[in-house]
Design an enzyme around this catalytic site. Structure first.
Site, short mmCIF file in Angstrom:
data_model
loop_
_atom_site.label_atom_id
_atom_site.label_comp_id
_atom_site.label_asym_id
_atom_site.label_seq_id
_atom_site.Cartn_x
_atom_site.Cartn_y
_atom_site.Cartn_z
N HIS A 126 -8.27 8.20 3.48
CA HIS A 126 -7.59 9.44 3.65
C HIS A 126 -8.59 10.68 3.55
O HIS A 126 -9.62 10.35 2.75
CB HIS A 126 -6.47 9.71 2.52
CG HIS A 126 -6.92 9.35 1.31
ND1 HIS A 126 -7.00 8.28 0.71
CD2 HIS A 126 -7.14 10.18 0.26
CE1 HIS A 126 -7.39 8.04 -0.72
NE2 HIS A 126 -7.49 9.27 -1.06
N CYS B 181 0.50 3.14 3.35
CA CYS B 181 1.38 2.55 4.28
C CYS B 181 3.07 2.77 4.19
O CYS B 181 3.66 3.09 5.16
CB CYS B 181 0.98 1.11 4.61
SG CYS B 181 -0.52 0.64 5.15
N HIS C 63 -4.23 0.71 8.48
CA HIS C 63 -4.81 0.74 7.09
C HIS C 63 -6.25 0.10 6.96
O HIS C 63 -6.74 -1.02 7.37
CB HIS C 63 -3.93 -0.71 6.58
CG HIS C 63 -4.48 -0.85 5.09
ND1 HIS C 63 -3.68 -0.29 4.00
CD2 HIS C 63 -5.32 -1.49 4.43
CE1 HIS C 63 -4.39 -0.49 2.76
NE2 HIS C 63 -5.22 -1.34 3.31
N HIS D 187 -9.13 14.46 2.20
CA HIS D 187 -8.60 15.59 1.59
C HIS D 187 -8.83 16.82 2.40
O HIS D 187 -10.34 16.83 2.50
CB HIS D 187 -9.05 15.61 0.13
CG HIS D 187 -8.61 14.42 -0.89
ND1 HIS D 187 -7.69 14.54 -1.87
CD2 HIS D 187 -9.21 13.30 -0.90
CE1 HIS D 187 -7.66 13.46 -2.53
NE2 HIS D 187 -8.38 12.46 -2.00
N CYS E 246 0.89 -1.14 -0.04
CA CYS E 246 0.08 -0.13 0.03
C CYS E 246 0.97 1.18 0.12
O CYS E 246 1.89 1.47 0.78
CB CYS E 246 -1.01 0.01 1.11
SG CYS E 246 -1.68 1.72 1.46
N GLY F 194 -13.90 8.41 -7.26
CA GLY F 194 -12.68 8.91 -7.87
C GLY F 194 -11.49 8.41 -6.57
O GLY F 194 -10.29 8.82 -6.94
N HIS G 70 -6.36 3.12 0.82
CA HIS G 70 -6.21 3.40 2.19
C HIS G 70 -6.89 4.61 2.70
O HIS G 70 -6.40 5.65 2.02
CB HIS G 70 -4.46 3.44 2.56
CG HIS G 70 -4.06 3.59 3.77
ND1 HIS G 70 -3.08 2.87 4.40
CD2 HIS G 70 -4.55 4.35 4.82
CE1 HIS G 70 -2.94 3.26 5.81
NE2 HIS G 70 -4.01 4.30 5.93
P1 5GP Z 1 -7.90 9.50 -4.09
O1 5GP Z 1 -8.14 9.88 -5.54
O2 5GP Z 1 -7.77 8.24 -3.66
O3 5GP Z 1 -9.28 10.43 -3.35
O4 5GP Z 1 -6.85 10.42 -3.55
C1 5GP Z 1 -5.61 9.86 -3.66
C2 5GP Z 1 -4.57 11.26 -3.45
O5 5GP Z 1 -3.09 10.81 -3.33
C3 5GP Z 1 -4.68 12.07 -4.97
O6 5GP Z 1 -4.96 13.34 -4.49
C4 5GP Z 1 -3.10 11.91 -5.31
O7 5GP Z 1 -2.72 13.08 -6.08
C5 5GP Z 1 -2.36 11.62 -4.07
N1 5GP Z 1 -1.17 11.00 -4.10
C6 5GP Z 1 -1.02 9.84 -5.06
N2 5GP Z 1 0.37 9.36 -4.89
C7 5GP Z 1 1.16 10.04 -4.24
C8 5GP Z 1 2.22 10.09 -3.59
O8 5GP Z 1 3.08 9.34 -3.95
N3 5GP Z 1 2.55 11.31 -2.43
C9 5GP Z 1 1.54 12.09 -2.16
N4 5GP Z 1 1.92 12.95 -1.19
N5 5GP Z 1 0.43 12.13 -2.75
C10 5GP Z 1 0.10 11.19 -3.62
ZN ZN Z 2 -2.22 1.03 3.80
#
Ligand code: 5GP
Ligand code: ZN
Length: 114
Positions: free
Chosen positions: A100, A7, A46, A102, A4, A93, A98
């Site tokens: 998170h 992780c 996780h 925003h 992950c 999206g 894992h």
């Molecule tokens: P999701 O699309 O799952 O809601 O959000 C994942 C977020 O993780 C995206 O906004 C993407 O830009 C961010 N992200 C993806 N890979 C990385 C990384 O390696 N480092 C950081 N700091 N953010 C990442």
């Molecule tokens: Zn994880």
């Protein structure tokens, strides 16, 4: 979980710009920001997404929201307004599985979101 991405960031195997961390969560800058302020609040545990939050995680989820509010104040986006978002599964999206949150701010945010 060894494969992950988040992780690995939490374990220090992949670098990230860390805004805050404690025993329960980490806050990092998003690598691809979509707003002037775009942080990710990530629990160390996780959990795949909001569908997998257990009763025992309730306090952790509350803590994350409180830390988000504290950071919003520190980064001076609280008064104008900000958004906390957790995407769940593909149609919303979610790209990293894992959980998170925003934290978005620093500009006017559209409603409804795209
Ligand atoms: P999701 O699309 O799952 O809601 O959000 C994942 C977020 O993780 C995206 O906004 C993407 O830009 C961010 N992200 C993806 N890979 C990385 C990384 O390696 N480092 C950081 N700091 N953010 C990442
Ligand atoms: Zn994880």
């Amino acid at each position: 979980m060894s494969s992950c991405l988040f992780c690995k960031i939490i374990n220090g195997e992949i670098p990230a710009k860390i805004i805050y961390r404690d025993d329960d969560l980490i806050v990092i800058e998003d690598i691809n920001p979509v707003a002037p302020v775009h942080f990710l609040l990530i629990p160390c545990k996780h959990i795949e997404n909001s569908l997998d939050i257990a009763e025992e995680d309730a306090a952790l989820m509350g803590r994350i929201l409180r830390v988000a509010a504290k950071i919003a104040k520190e980064k001076n986006i609280a008064e104008d307004g900000f958004r906390i978002v957790t995407n769940t599964n593909e149609a919303a999206g979610q790209s990293v599985f894992h959980i998170h949150f925003h934290l978005l701010g620093g500009r006017d945010l559209q409603w409804p979101p795209g």
